[in-house]
Scaffold this motif. Structure first.
Motif, PDB file in Angstrom:
ATOM      1  N   GLY A 203      -0.637   2.779   9.711  1.00 38.70           N
ATOM      2  CA  GLY A 203      -1.190   3.879  10.488  1.00 38.70           C
ATOM      3  C   GLY A 203      -0.384   5.157  10.398  1.00 38.70           C
ATOM      4  N   CYS A 204       0.720   5.127   9.635  1.00 41.30           N
ATOM      5  CA  CYS A 204       1.550   6.332   9.524  1.00 41.30           C
ATOM      6  C   CYS A 204       0.861   7.450   8.761  1.00 41.30           C
ATOM      7  CB  CYS A 204       2.879   5.994   8.848  1.00 41.30           C
ATOM      8  SG  CYS A 204       4.056   5.176   9.927  1.00 41.30           S
ATOM      9  N   GLY A 205      -0.119   7.101   7.946  1.00 37.64           N
ATOM     10  CA  GLY A 205      -0.891   8.153   7.296  1.00 37.64           C
ATOM     11  C   GLY A 205      -0.685   8.287   5.813  1.00 37.64           C
ATOM     12  N   ASP A 206       0.532   8.539   5.371  1.00 36.06           N
ATOM     13  CA  ASP A 206       0.756   8.884   3.974  1.00 36.06           C
ATOM     14  C   ASP A 206       1.132   7.705   3.085  1.00 36.06           C
ATOM     15  OD1 ASP A 206       0.164  11.510   4.411  1.00 36.06           O
ATOM     16  OD2 ASP A 206       2.242  12.134   4.739  1.00 36.06           O
ATOM     17  N   VAL A 207       1.335   6.524   3.649  1.00 39.43           N
ATOM     18  CA  VAL A 207       1.703   5.364   2.846  1.00 39.43           C
ATOM     19  C   VAL A 207       0.485   4.926   2.038  1.00 39.43           C
ATOM     20  CG1 VAL A 207       2.614   3.016   2.883  1.00 39.43           C
ATOM     21  CG2 VAL A 207       3.378   4.662   4.592  1.00 39.43           C
ATOM     22  N   ALA A 208       0.657   4.807   0.718  1.00 39.50           N
ATOM     23  CA  ALA A 208      -0.481   4.491  -0.142  1.00 39.50           C
ATOM     24  C   ALA A 208      -1.026   3.092   0.129  1.00 39.50           C
ATOM     25  CB  ALA A 208      -0.071   4.621  -1.610  1.00 39.50           C
ATOM     26  N   GLU A 209      -0.118   2.138   0.306  1.00 39.26           N
ATOM     27  CA  GLU A 209      -0.513   0.746   0.519  1.00 39.26           C
ATOM     28  C   GLU A 209       0.610   0.021   1.234  1.00 39.26           C
ATOM     29  OE1 GLU A 209      -1.802  -3.230  -2.081  1.00 39.26           O
ATOM     30  OE2 GLU A 209      -1.045  -1.429  -3.084  1.00 39.26           O
ATOM     31  N   VAL A 210       0.256  -0.749   2.254  1.00 40.99           N
ATOM     32  CA  VAL A 210       1.238  -1.573   2.948  1.00 40.99           C
ATOM     33  C   VAL A 210       1.096  -2.997   2.423  1.00 40.99           C
ATOM     34  CG1 VAL A 210       1.998  -2.476   5.159  1.00 40.99           C
ATOM     35  CG2 VAL A 210       1.250  -0.107   4.982  1.00 40.99           C
ATOM     36  N   ILE A 211       2.163  -3.531   1.899  1.00 40.77           N
ATOM     37  CA  ILE A 211       2.117  -4.814   1.221  1.00 40.77           C
ATOM     38  C   ILE A 211       2.755  -5.887   2.096  1.00 40.77           C
ATOM     39  CG2 ILE A 211       2.803  -6.086  -0.840  1.00 40.77           C
ATOM     40  CD1 ILE A 211       2.791  -3.451  -2.348  1.00 40.77           C
ATOM     41  N   ALA A 212       2.011  -6.953   2.338  1.00 43.99           N
ATOM     42  CA  ALA A 212       2.488  -8.086   3.128  1.00 43.99           C
ATOM     43  C   ALA A 212       2.920  -9.215   2.201  1.00 43.99           C
ATOM     44  CB  ALA A 212       1.388  -8.569   4.057  1.00 43.99           C
ATOM     45  N   GLY A 213       3.718 -10.123   2.733  1.00 48.82           N
ATOM     46  CA  GLY A 213       4.078 -11.325   1.999  1.00 48.82           C
ATOM     47  C   GLY A 213       5.115 -11.145   0.914  1.00 48.82           C
ATOM     48  N   VAL A 214       5.868 -10.054   0.963  1.00 48.86           N
ATOM     49  CA  VAL A 214       6.931  -9.829  -0.014  1.00 48.86           C
ATOM     50  C   VAL A 214       8.222  -9.490   0.724  1.00 48.86           C
ATOM     51  CG1 VAL A 214       5.404  -9.073  -1.872  1.00 48.86           C
ATOM     52  CG2 VAL A 214       6.316  -7.378  -0.265  1.00 48.86           C
ATOM     53  N   ARG A 215       9.342  -9.742   0.071  1.00 47.59           N
ATOM     54  CA  ARG A 215      10.635  -9.414   0.683  1.00 47.59           C
ATOM     55  C   ARG A 215      10.984  -7.949   0.493  1.00 47.59           C
ATOM     56  NH1 ARG A 215      13.221 -13.918   2.450  1.00 47.59           N
ATOM     57  NH2 ARG A 215      12.767 -15.919   1.466  1.00 47.59           N
ATOM     58  N   TRP A 216      10.526  -7.371  -0.624  1.00 48.49           N
ATOM     59  CA  TRP A 216      10.770  -5.947  -0.853  1.00 48.49           C
ATOM     60  C   TRP A 216       9.675  -5.386  -1.735  1.00 48.49           C
ATOM     61  CZ3 TRP A 216      13.674  -9.561  -3.606  1.00 48.49           C
ATOM     62  CH2 TRP A 216      13.587  -9.492  -4.995  1.00 48.49           C
ATOM     63  N   VAL A 217       9.572  -4.052  -1.705  1.00 47.18           N
ATOM     64  CA  VAL A 217       8.667  -3.317  -2.588  1.00 47.18           C
ATOM     65  C   VAL A 217       9.490  -2.260  -3.300  1.00 47.18           C
ATOM     66  CG1 VAL A 217       6.721  -1.716  -2.713  1.00 47.18           C
ATOM     67  CG2 VAL A 217       6.605  -3.701  -1.180  1.00 47.18           C
ATOM     68  N   ASP A 218       9.459  -2.289  -4.618  1.00 49.15           N
ATOM     69  CA  ASP A 218      10.171  -1.317  -5.445  1.00 49.15           C
ATOM     70  C   ASP A 218       9.154  -0.300  -5.948  1.00 49.15           C
ATOM     71  OD1 ASP A 218      11.450   0.103  -7.489  1.00 49.15           O
ATOM     72  OD2 ASP A 218      12.705  -1.608  -8.051  1.00 49.15           O
ATOM     73  N   ALA A 219       9.214   0.911  -5.395  1.00 51.32           N
ATOM     74  CA  ALA A 219       8.281   1.970  -5.782  1.00 51.32           C
ATOM     75  C   ALA A 219       8.987   3.034  -6.607  1.00 51.32           C
ATOM     76  CB  ALA A 219       7.633   2.585  -4.540  1.00 51.32           C
ATOM     77  N   GLY A 220       9.960   2.615  -7.381  1.00 53.01           N
ATOM     78  CA  GLY A 220      10.691   3.556  -8.226  1.00 53.01           C
ATOM     79  C   GLY A 220      11.931   4.087  -7.543  1.00 53.01           C
ATOM     80  N   ALA A 221      11.883   5.347  -7.116  1.00 55.68           N
ATOM     81  CA  ALA A 221      13.040   5.956  -6.464  1.00 55.68           C
ATOM     82  C   ALA A 221      13.168   5.546  -5.008  1.00 55.68           C
ATOM     83  CB  ALA A 221      12.963   7.480  -6.560  1.00 55.68           C
ATOM     84  N   VAL A 222      12.116   4.943  -4.448  1.00 55.52           N
ATOM     85  CA  VAL A 222      12.119   4.536  -3.042  1.00 55.52           C
ATOM     86  C   VAL A 222      11.771   3.056  -2.949  1.00 55.52           C
ATOM     87  CG1 VAL A 222      11.128   4.928  -0.763  1.00 55.52           C
ATOM     88  CG2 VAL A 222      11.446   6.856  -2.323  1.00 55.52           C
ATOM     89  N   LEU A 223      12.576   2.321  -2.179  1.00 55.72           N
ATOM     90  CA  LEU A 223      12.354   0.892  -1.996  1.00 55.72           C
ATOM     91  C   LEU A 223      12.328   0.572  -0.513  1.00 55.72           C
ATOM     92  CD1 LEU A 223      14.717   1.395  -4.393  1.00 55.72           C
ATOM     93  CD2 LEU A 223      14.138  -0.989  -4.848  1.00 55.72           C
ATOM     94  N   THR A 224      11.484  -0.365  -0.124  1.00 54.59           N
ATOM     95  CA  THR A 224      11.423  -0.813   1.264  1.00 54.59           C
ATOM     96  C   THR A 224      11.502  -2.338   1.280  1.00 54.59           C
ATOM     97  OG1 THR A 224       8.991  -0.785   1.139  1.00 54.59           O
ATOM     98  CG2 THR A 224      10.078   1.145   2.110  1.00 54.59           C
ATOM     99  N   SER A 225      11.940  -2.881   2.407  1.00 54.36           N
ATOM    100  CA  SER A 225      12.013  -4.342   2.494  1.00 54.36           C
ATOM    101  C   SER A 225      11.482  -4.816   3.831  1.00 54.36           C
ATOM    102  CB  SER A 225      13.451  -4.828   2.285  1.00 54.36           C
ATOM    103  OG  SER A 225      14.299  -4.391   3.319  1.00 54.36           O
ATOM    104  N   GLY A 226      11.217  -6.117   3.893  1.00 58.12           N
ATOM    105  CA  GLY A 226      10.703  -6.723   5.108  1.00 58.12           C
ATOM    106  C   GLY A 226      11.774  -6.834   6.179  1.00 58.12           C
ATOM    107  N   GLY A 227      11.573  -7.753   7.093  1.00 59.44           N
ATOM    108  CA  GLY A 227      12.434  -7.820   8.260  1.00 59.44           C
ATOM    109  C   GLY A 227      13.803  -8.424   8.011  1.00 59.44           C
TER     110      GLY A 227
END
Length: 202
Positions: A140-164
């Motif tokens: 719901g933040c608006g600008d995130v292209a896709e929120v991915i469930a069921g993974v420990r991390w997402v590598d989007a190139g220069a920006v990476l996010t991880s789960g809990g």
């Protein structure tokens, strides 16, 4: 070349979100030094103003680096927090994230730290993840292209996010694999007695 890892701290951050990756980078460097090689990482704990911070639960960290004193970092890591709304309202924290990210090669978040990256505009048009309880809110933040469930991390190139929480350790091992070698990441995981896979879905 030794890479600088700046872990950005603030009041109420989740200790394992920062402490887990901290141990990963230190251990990877220690293994290299054991082999007679230079360390791969210099880890810096930083806060806006260099102030002490109190983690969720009450542990206080002191003698921290002022983010303004950091001219650059190769990797910037932002931990999560229980009180996301409070962290999002901290303008000094947001400015520090924006400035450090602009001069870094890689910016990463652990858990709800993804919301701080989103507020700083770093997840615009990028896939991301966060703690499983907060996936809907991140979407719901608006600008995130896709929120991915069921993974420990997402590598989007220069920006990476991880789960809990402990997913931050898996993300840090991925960063070791990406910036140094998969072999070093696997050795580091073994040293930490950690079951790690290069596959973020495992």
């Amino acid at each position: 070349m030794t890479m600088r890892v700046a872990i950005l701290l603030f009041d109420g951050f989740d200790l394992i979100d920062a402490g887990g990756p901290y141990e990963v980078f230190l251990t990877a460097s220690r293994l290299l030094e054991r082999d007679g090689l230079p360390p791969a990482y210099e880890v810096v704990l930083a806060t806006p103003g260099g102030d002490d911070v109190v983690a969720f639960g009450g542990m206080t960290l002191t003698r921290l680096t002022d983010t303004d004193a950091l001219d650059s970092a190769d990797i910037v890591l932002v931990p999560g927090t229980i009180d996301v709304a409070c962290a999002l309202s901290d303008s000094a924290l947001r400015e520090a994230i924006e400035r450090l990210a602009a001069s870094s090669s890689l910016t990463a978040s652990v858990c709800t730290g993804a919301f701080l990256l989103a507020r700083a505009g770093l997840l615009r048009d990028k896939p991301a993840t966060t703690h499983w309880e907060d996936l809907g809110d991140l979407g719901g933040c608006g600008d995130v292209a896709e929120v991915i469930a069921g993974v420990r991390w997402v590598d989007a190139g220069a920006v990476l996010t991880s789960g809990g929480l402990t997913s931050g350790i898996h993300l840090a091992l991925h960063l070791v694999a990406r910036t140094t070698s998969v072999d070093l990441a696997q050795r580091t995981a073994r040293q930490l007695d950690m079951d790690w896979s290069p596959d973020p879905a495992r």
